[in-house]
Design a protein around this motif. Structure first.
Motif, mmCIF file in Angstrom:
data_model
loop_
_atom_site.group_PDB
_atom_site.id
_atom_site.type_symbol
_atom_site.label_atom_id
_atom_site.label_comp_id
_atom_site.label_asym_id
_atom_site.label_seq_id
_atom_site.Cartn_x
_atom_site.Cartn_y
_atom_site.Cartn_z
ATOM 1 N N GLN A 113 62.608 77.123 -27.991
ATOM 2 C CA GLN A 113 62.398 75.524 -28.641
ATOM 3 C C GLN A 113 64.106 75.535 -29.623
ATOM 4 O O GLN A 113 64.344 74.716 -30.003
ATOM 5 C CB GLN A 113 61.476 75.512 -29.320
ATOM 6 N N ALA A 114 64.334 76.863 -29.117
ATOM 7 C CA ALA A 114 65.150 76.979 -30.791
ATOM 8 C C ALA A 114 66.355 77.275 -29.682
ATOM 9 O O ALA A 114 68.150 76.962 -30.270
ATOM 10 C CB ALA A 114 65.434 78.468 -31.291
ATOM 11 N N VAL A 115 66.517 77.215 -29.072
ATOM 12 C CA VAL A 115 68.111 76.590 -27.964
ATOM 13 C C VAL A 115 68.225 75.533 -27.705
ATOM 14 O O VAL A 115 67.660 74.210 -27.863
ATOM 15 C CB VAL A 115 67.820 77.569 -26.215
ATOM 16 N N GLU A 145 76.245 73.270 -34.396
ATOM 17 C CA GLU A 145 74.416 74.163 -33.600
ATOM 18 C C GLU A 145 74.304 75.314 -33.630
ATOM 19 O O GLU A 145 73.511 75.305 -32.695
ATOM 20 C CB GLU A 145 75.146 72.721 -32.902
ATOM 21 N N ALA A 146 75.406 75.705 -34.504
ATOM 22 C CA ALA A 146 74.352 77.284 -33.612
ATOM 23 C C ALA A 146 73.539 77.923 -34.157
ATOM 24 O O ALA A 146 73.377 77.056 -35.195
ATOM 25 C CB ALA A 146 75.455 78.480 -34.759
ATOM 26 N N ALA A 147 72.340 78.906 -33.671
ATOM 27 C CA ALA A 147 71.209 78.578 -33.498
ATOM 28 C C ALA A 147 70.763 79.761 -33.456
ATOM 29 O O ALA A 147 71.527 80.338 -33.121
ATOM 30 C CB ALA A 147 70.440 77.547 -32.654
ATOM 31 N N ARG A 148 69.911 80.649 -33.925
ATOM 32 C CA ARG A 148 69.336 82.105 -34.171
ATOM 33 C C ARG A 148 67.951 81.659 -33.030
ATOM 34 O O ARG A 148 67.450 81.145 -32.979
ATOM 35 C CB ARG A 148 68.825 82.844 -35.009
ATOM 36 N N ILE A 149 68.496 82.521 -31.686
ATOM 37 C CA ILE A 149 67.599 81.778 -30.259
ATOM 38 C C ILE A 149 66.684 82.760 -29.698
ATOM 39 O O ILE A 149 66.078 82.702 -29.579
ATOM 40 C CB ILE A 149 68.300 81.835 -29.084
ATOM 41 N N GLY A 150 66.989 84.389 -30.340
ATOM 42 C CA GLY A 150 66.142 85.283 -29.972
ATOM 43 C C GLY A 150 65.877 86.614 -30.385
ATOM 44 O O GLY A 150 67.545 86.731 -31.425
#
Length: 159
Positions: free
Chosen positions: A68-70, A120-125
Motif C-alpha cells: 500500500q505504501a508504493v 510522491e516519494a515514499a518509504r515502501i519497505g
C-alpha cells in the motif's frame, strides 16, 4: 503504461502521463542530505520488483515491502488491472529506488519530497536478513506475496 497505451492504441477514460524525467538534480539533493545513502537505482527495466530482486540477489539480503505504501497512480493501477499486469513489474522512467540506513530514512524522504520530481516519494519497505534474497510484499489483505523475478518479456519494453 503511457507508452503501452500509445503503442497499442488503447483508449482509457483518463490520460496516463509519462513520468519520464532526468533525475540528476533529484539525486544530487538526496546525496547532499542523506549521509548513509547506500545506493540508488533506476527501475526502468522490469520495474520495481525486478530492480529489488537484482539488489537483494547482489547484496545477499531480502526485501519486505508494504504494497500500500508504493505510490501508483490510480489510472495506472486501473489500466494494469484491465490488462492483467502487475504494476510492480511495469517499467518506470523518471523514478528511483534509494536505500539508506533506517535512521536517515526520514531526512532522505524530506530531501526527496522537497524536489518537484520527488513529491510522491515514499518509504515502501526495508531490507531484511534472508539468505535466499526473497523480495516479499505485505498485501492490503494482511498476507504476504512473493515478488519473484520477472518471467517473460517486460512490458512495455522502453529501451
Amino acid at each position: 503504461m503511457a507508452i503501452l497505451s500509445q503503442r497499442e492504441h488503447l483508449g482509457f477514460d483518463s490520460t496516463i502521463q509519462s513520468d519520464s524525467a532526468a533525475l540528476h538534480t533529484l539525486s544530487a539533493n538526496l546525496i547532499a542530505h542523506c549521509p548513509s545513502l547506500r545506493l540508488m537505482r533506476d527501475p526502468t527495466r522490469g520495474g520495481l520488483a525486478t530492480t529489488l530482486n537484482e539488489l537483494a540477489s547482489q547484496s545477499g539480503v531480502g526485501m519486505l515491502l508494504d504494497e500500500q505504501a508504493v505510490p501508483v497512480q490510480p489510472a495506472v493501477r486501473a489500466a494494469c488491472e484491465l490488462l492483467g499486469l502487475d504494476p510492480f513489474y511495469i517499467a518506470n522512467e523518471g523514478k528511483l529506488v534509494a536505500i539508506c540506513a533506517p535512521e536517515h530514512a526520514d531526512s532522505a524522504l524530506a530531501a526527496l519530497r522537497a524536489h518537484p520530481l520527488g513529491r510522491e516519494a515514499a518509504r515502501i519497505g526495508h531490507v531484511v536478513a534472508d539468505a535466499h534474497g526473497f523480495v516479499r510484499a505485505k498485501t492490503r489483505f494482511g498476507g504476504e506475496r512473493l515478488l519473484d523475478w520477472l518471467n517473460g518479456e517486460n512490458l512495455p519494453r522502453i529501451c
